[in-house]
Design an enzyme around this catalytic site. Structure first.
Site: not given
Ligand code: AMP
Ligand code: ZN
Length: 112
Positions: A32-33, A95-96, A102, A104
């Site tokens: 994750d960035i 919260g998408q 995907h 987490h």
């Protein structure tokens, strides 16, 4: 070649950069960035599905596969004992932000 609009489709196609840590025929996992834990990966099916809400019955195997990828990542990283969190955000109130399914994978910090 036509432009693929979805960010995660582009990452899966290697048209956008990402630190890919795992890949197979069905899914890719990359860092994750903006990590929210010491280890924060995203497990992303190669096929574009918008969200949990858009899953169809025939996607059952794909979702199961993503959890098996999480298990493999946990083993590879020596986290099976200490543990980790696997979660999916769905829709605006879930919260998408990126509308390509995907999961987490979060580890290294005690979850609340
Ligand atoms: P979500 O809120 O569940 O849709 O999560 C989307 C996640 O994608 C967030 O944790 C972002 O930090 C992450 N993200 C956004 N852009 C990128 C990118 N280019 N590479 C890796 N992770 C990203
Ligand atoms: Zn996509």
């Amino acid at each position: 070649m036509p432009e693929v609009p979805c960010l995660f489709c582009r990452i899966v196609a290697r048209e956008s950069p990402a630190e890919i840590e795992y890949e197979d025929d069905l899914a890719v996992a990359f860092k994750d960035i903006y990590p929210k834990a010491p280890t924060h990966l995203l497990i992303v099916p190669r096929r574009h599905v918008e969200s949990v809400a858009m899953l169809r019955d025939e996607d059952l195997g794909l979702v199961g596969h993503c959890f098996m990828v999480a298990k493999r990542l946990g083993e590879r990283k020596g986290l099976a004992e200490r543990g980790y969190r696997v979660n999916a955000n769905c829709g605006p109130e879930g919260g998408q932000v990126v509308y390509h399914l995907h999961f987490h994978f979060l580890a290294g910090r005690r979850g609340g």
